[in-house]
Scaffold this active site. Structure first.
Site, PDB file in Angstrom:
ATOM      1  N   ASP A 268       0.818  -1.019   0.236  1.00 46.40           N
ATOM      2  CA  ASP A 268       0.128  -0.084  -0.240  1.00 46.40           C
ATOM      3  C   ASP A 268       1.062   1.229  -0.485  1.00 46.40           C
ATOM      4  O   ASP A 268       1.698   1.448   0.742  1.00 46.40           O
ATOM      5  CB  ASP A 268      -0.807  -0.121   0.798  1.00 46.40           C
ATOM      6  CG  ASP A 268      -1.778   1.021   1.328  1.00 46.40           C
ATOM      7  OD1 ASP A 268      -2.740   0.838   0.607  1.00 46.40           O
ATOM      8  OD2 ASP A 268      -1.379   2.091   1.803  1.00 46.40           O
ATOM      9  N   ASN A 276      -2.758  13.478  -3.669  1.00 52.82           N
ATOM     10  CA  ASN A 276      -4.438  13.619  -4.449  1.00 52.82           C
ATOM     11  C   ASN A 276      -4.551  15.012  -3.638  1.00 52.82           C
ATOM     12  O   ASN A 276      -5.163  16.101  -4.468  1.00 52.82           O
ATOM     13  CB  ASN A 276      -5.128  12.519  -4.563  1.00 52.82           C
ATOM     14  CG  ASN A 276      -5.222  11.346  -5.243  1.00 52.82           C
ATOM     15  OD1 ASN A 276      -4.864  11.686  -6.189  1.00 52.82           O
ATOM     16  ND2 ASN A 276      -4.943   9.836  -5.021  1.00 52.82           N
ATOM     17  N   ASP A 285      -2.883   9.973 -10.458  1.00 48.60           N
ATOM     18  CA  ASP A 285      -2.029   8.983 -11.468  1.00 48.60           C
ATOM     19  C   ASP A 285      -1.055   8.436 -11.470  1.00 48.60           C
ATOM     20  O   ASP A 285      -0.442   7.322 -12.040  1.00 48.60           O
ATOM     21  CB  ASP A 285      -2.994   9.602 -12.639  1.00 48.60           C
ATOM     22  CG  ASP A 285      -5.077   9.597 -12.466  1.00 48.60           C
ATOM     23  OD1 ASP A 285      -5.593   8.452 -11.351  1.00 48.60           O
ATOM     24  OD2 ASP A 285      -5.699  10.026 -13.378  1.00 48.60           O
ATOM     25  N   GLU A 311      -5.432   2.844  -4.196  1.00 45.81           N
ATOM     26  CA  GLU A 311      -3.039   3.207  -4.190  1.00 45.81           C
ATOM     27  C   GLU A 311      -2.896   0.600  -4.073  1.00 45.81           C
ATOM     28  O   GLU A 311      -1.735   0.994  -3.400  1.00 45.81           O
ATOM     29  CB  GLU A 311      -2.867   4.253  -3.205  1.00 45.81           C
ATOM     30  CG  GLU A 311      -3.223   3.951  -2.050  1.00 45.81           C
ATOM     31  CD  GLU A 311      -4.222   4.651  -1.605  1.00 45.81           C
ATOM     32  OE1 GLU A 311      -4.523   4.577  -0.584  1.00 45.81           O
ATOM     33  OE2 GLU A 311      -5.003   3.910  -2.269  1.00 45.81           O
TER      34      GLU A 311
END
Length: 427
Positions: A268, A276, A285, A311
């Site tokens: 992770d 973000n 992205d 993610e």
């Protein structure tokens, strides 16, 4: 739907019988009305009162069967047999009532239409039953006519009946083979929907190419594109969750046969939400693409890398024990520590928390346990400070309890390719 699923087949039969019941009622009424018009015109003669009774009984049976099928929601062999029997009865009884014996062979043409519809919608077995029923019904009305003195000869009737049976069987064989090949292609599409693209249509087996062959060739051409769409994640260019589950099932099956070990690394990205929130989703992205690229670069030949969440990534390592899995996890963690993620001219730390599980003995039912243990180890890595590797061992608190405390984790050095990196083990 496959032949091995009787419940789905019976439900499909019910749907067909329900819409066909309306068609049967309409045809019976139309034939009865047309026949009555011909009788009034003096073209046909016969016992039309009895024919009206036969048609009324037939309509009652059809409507009764439709109500029963609608109530049950499925139609088994009994319902199909009763429907076929009703169709053949009204055809041959009606013919015997209004047609001279010399024209009884015309009835076989109507019976052939019934057989074709039966094979088309209900399969070969039901169609063969219809052929047997039509043969018996024709022999019965011919025998009854001869007992009443009709100038019929068994040799001529047998010739016409044999021609009918031969034509019906040829149709059943040809169309039955058509149905089987079409069902085979439908099965390949069903497996493709589940992410299994290992099968292709055997074009060479078609000695005489036809429309089914064209569909099979089209599927073969699209198989690679379909596999890319269904099992791959377009952003990270890794497998998606469906593709990973397919590979996991395949590797577990192989490991259970060979007795080899299997490892899973659940990963992770740490504090990914901040990327973000700070730099926007386009940067997020780009980070996902970077993670996928780095994981594929570090993964060994035969390893499987997949993106299973926003993610969240997972790496499947066949024939890998605990030592090998930890060494690989440490390599991955170090590669991310050593190379920050760049947004424009700014470098952003991009690290991974990694949970590791490795099982020396795999059974066919190990998939769920392996995934759960890898998730528990990953959760422990996140709770113990992130940017670390945690190996699952017996006694590691499960994720569902939500009571994991760093105090139950003991940090220790574990060799890595660069001689650094922390690995956390539960004692």
């Amino acid at each position: 739907m496959t032949a091995s699923d009787p419940l789905l087949r019976e439900r499909s039969n019910a749907e067909v019988l329900l819409w066909q019941s309306k068609l049967r009622v309409a045809l019976a009424v139309a034939v009865g009305g047309f026949g009555m018009a011909l009788r009034i015109a003096g073209v046909l003669h016969g016992d039309w009162r009895s024919l009206a009774i036969v048609i009324a009984v037939y309509l009652t049976i059809v409507c009764g069967l439709a109500l029963a099928v609608e109530k049950r929601g499925r139609a088994g062999n009994v319902m199909l047999g009763l429907t076929i029997a009703a169709d053949l009865s009204v055809i041959f009884t009606g013919t015997a009532l209004v047609t001279p014996p010399g024209y009884y062979e015309r009835t076989l043409l109507l019976a052939l239409c019934t057989i074709q519809f039966t094979e088309f919608y209900f399969g070969r077995r039901a169609a063969i039953l219809a052929v047997a029923g039509a043969t018996l019904a024709h022999v019965t009305i011919v025998w009854l006519a001869m007992t009443r003195g009709a100038p019929l000869r068994w040799a001529e009737e047998a010739t016409g009946l044999a021609t009918f049976v031969l034509a019906a069987l040829v149709f059943i064989i040809v169309h039955g083979n058509f149905r089987l090949r079409l069902a085979h292609i439908a099965g390949m599409f069903d497996r493709a929907q589940e992410g299994d693209f290992t099968h292709e249509y055997d074009v060479d087996a078609d000695g005489r190419p036809d429309a089914i062959t064209m569909v099979g060739r089209a599927y073969n051409r699209m198989r690679t594109q379909l596999a890319s769409i269904v099992i791959n994640d377009p952003l990270s260019r890794c497998l998606n969750r469906r593709g990973f589950e397919l590979e996991l099932a395949r590797e577990i099956s192989r490991a259970s046969r060979t007795g080899s070990s299997l490892a899973i690394l659940a990963m992770d990205a740490d504090l990914f939400k901040e990327i973000n929130d700070t730099f926007g989703h386009l940067a997020g992205d780009a980070a996902i693409r970077e993670i996928g690229t780095r994981l594929r670069a570090v993964a060994r030949l035969g390893d499987v890398v997949a993106r299973v969440g926003g993610e969240e990534f997972v790496l499947l390592a066949p024939a890998t024990d605990e030592d090998g899995a930890l060494y690989l996890a440490n390599r991955i963690a170090e590669s991310f520590r050593a190379h920050p993620f760049t947004v424009g001219s700014r470098e952003i730390p991009l690290t991974l928390s990694i949970g590791v599980v490795a099982e020396p003995a795999i059974t066919a039912d190990s998939a769920e346990d392996l995934r759960a243990r890898a998730d528990e180890a990953l959760y422990a890595a996140k709770r113990s400070g992130r940017d670390c590797v945690v190996l699952w061992t017996h006694g590691l608190p499960p994720v569902a309890r939500g009571t994991l405390s760093p105090s139950v984790l003991v940090s220790g050095a574990w060799p890595s390719p660069r001689g650094s990196g922390d690995v956390t083990r539960d004692r």
